[in-house]
Design a protein around this motif. Structure first.
Motif, PDB file in Angstrom:
ATOM      1  N   SER A 185     104.389  50.508  62.568  1.00  0.00           N
ATOM      2  CA  SER A 185     104.425  51.139  63.889  1.00  0.00           C
ATOM      3  C   SER A 185     103.488  52.346  63.991  1.00  0.00           C
ATOM      4  O   SER A 185     103.373  52.942  65.065  1.00  0.00           O
TER       5      SER A 185
ATOM      6  N   LEU B 212     106.911  65.332  70.609  1.00  0.00           N
ATOM      7  CA  LEU B 212     107.294  64.026  70.070  1.00  0.00           C
ATOM      8  C   LEU B 212     108.754  64.030  69.616  1.00  0.00           C
ATOM      9  O   LEU B 212     109.490  63.063  69.864  1.00  0.00           O
TER      10      LEU B 212
ATOM     11  N   SER C 160     115.160  59.581  73.753  1.00  0.00           N
ATOM     12  CA  SER C 160     115.337  58.125  73.610  1.00  0.00           C
ATOM     13  C   SER C 160     116.637  57.797  72.889  1.00  0.00           C
ATOM     14  O   SER C 160     117.355  56.864  73.269  1.00  0.00           O
TER      15      SER C 160
ATOM     16  N   ALA D 118     100.889  52.533  66.887  1.00  0.00           N
ATOM     17  CA  ALA D 118     101.512  52.816  68.180  1.00  0.00           C
ATOM     18  C   ALA D 118     101.859  54.302  68.289  1.00  0.00           C
ATOM     19  O   ALA D 118     101.694  54.909  69.352  1.00  0.00           O
ATOM     20  N   THR D 119     102.320  54.893  67.200  1.00  0.00           N
ATOM     21  CA  THR D 119     102.616  56.328  67.190  1.00  0.00           C
ATOM     22  C   THR D 119     101.351  57.137  67.426  1.00  0.00           C
ATOM     23  O   THR D 119     101.345  58.104  68.192  1.00  0.00           O
TER      24      THR D 119
ATOM     25  N   ASP E 103     111.666  61.664  71.186  1.00  0.00           N
ATOM     26  CA  ASP E 103     112.475  60.788  70.334  1.00  0.00           C
ATOM     27  C   ASP E 103     113.962  61.074  70.522  1.00  0.00           C
ATOM     28  O   ASP E 103     114.775  60.156  70.584  1.00  0.00           O
TER      29      ASP E 103
ATOM     30  N   ARG F 290      97.720  59.745  73.838  1.00  0.00           N
ATOM     31  CA  ARG F 290      98.062  59.795  75.270  1.00  0.00           C
ATOM     32  C   ARG F 290      98.640  61.147  75.644  1.00  0.00           C
ATOM     33  O   ARG F 290      98.283  61.725  76.681  1.00  0.00           O
ATOM     34  N   LEU F 291      99.536  61.664  74.807  1.00  0.00           N
ATOM     35  CA  LEU F 291     100.119  62.980  75.083  1.00  0.00           C
ATOM     36  C   LEU F 291      99.054  64.071  75.039  1.00  0.00           C
ATOM     37  O   LEU F 291      99.050  64.977  75.861  1.00  0.00           O
TER      38      LEU F 291
ATOM     39  N   ARG G 239     100.388  56.996  71.006  1.00  0.00           N
ATOM     40  CA  ARG G 239     101.272  57.882  71.774  1.00  0.00           C
ATOM     41  C   ARG G 239     100.782  59.329  71.663  1.00  0.00           C
ATOM     42  O   ARG G 239     100.760  60.066  72.655  1.00  0.00           O
TER      43      ARG G 239
ATOM     44  N   SER H 277      94.024  51.948  65.313  1.00  0.00           N
ATOM     45  CA  SER H 277      94.247  52.996  66.308  1.00  0.00           C
ATOM     46  C   SER H 277      92.957  53.520  66.915  1.00  0.00           C
ATOM     47  O   SER H 277      92.983  54.264  67.894  1.00  0.00           O
TER      48      SER H 277
END
Length: 131
Positions: free
Chosen positions: A78, A104, A111, A81-82, A108, A88-89, A85, A47
């Motif tokens: 994963s 978050l 989604s 990737a979390t 979720d 980015r946020l 995210r 990361s």
């Protein structure tokens, strides 16, 4: 007939070649831990974050991790990737890390609702095929 002498007086030997010994190389890998899990160092490296920041995210509940009997943190595959995210946020929104947990959770949930809507629409389309 004998073999011709080589320069320096040595004779060429015609004996069968001696097989070379096979080298067995042992490589020690890092312990894998629980099946399909990543350690703290692997997650931090993938990361691009410092391990202490990853630990802070675990403490804040932003990324899930489990501890083994020795206290080591283990992550799902994963997790990088979390973490991306989260970064980015954090860059896009003027929020602290603690409040990003709420964002978050909401993302979720959105989604999940979109997936449920897609499944229900796919089921209703197959029922309407007789029209």
């Amino acid at each position: 007939m004998t073999a011709a002498p080589r320069p320096g007086g040595a004779h060429r030997r015609t004996a069968t070649p001696v097989p070379r010994p096979v080298l067995n190389i042992v490589v020690r890998a890092a312990p894998l831990g629980p099946a399909h899990r990543l350690g703290l160092d692997a997650v931090a490296t993938r990361s691009g974050l410092h391990p202490e920041l990853v630990r802070r995210f675990v403490t804040l509940g932003l990324v899930d991790a489990t501890r083994d009997a020795t206290g080591r943190l283990w992550f799902e595959p994963s997790a990088p990737a979390t973490l991306a995210r989260i970064q980015r946020l954090r860059a896009a929104l003027p929020l602290n890390y603690a409040s990003l947990g709420l964002v978050l959770d909401l993302l979720d949930r959105i989604s999940e609702l979109e997936d449920a809507l897609r499944r229900s629409n796919a089921g209703s389309r197959s029922d309407e095929s007789w029209i």
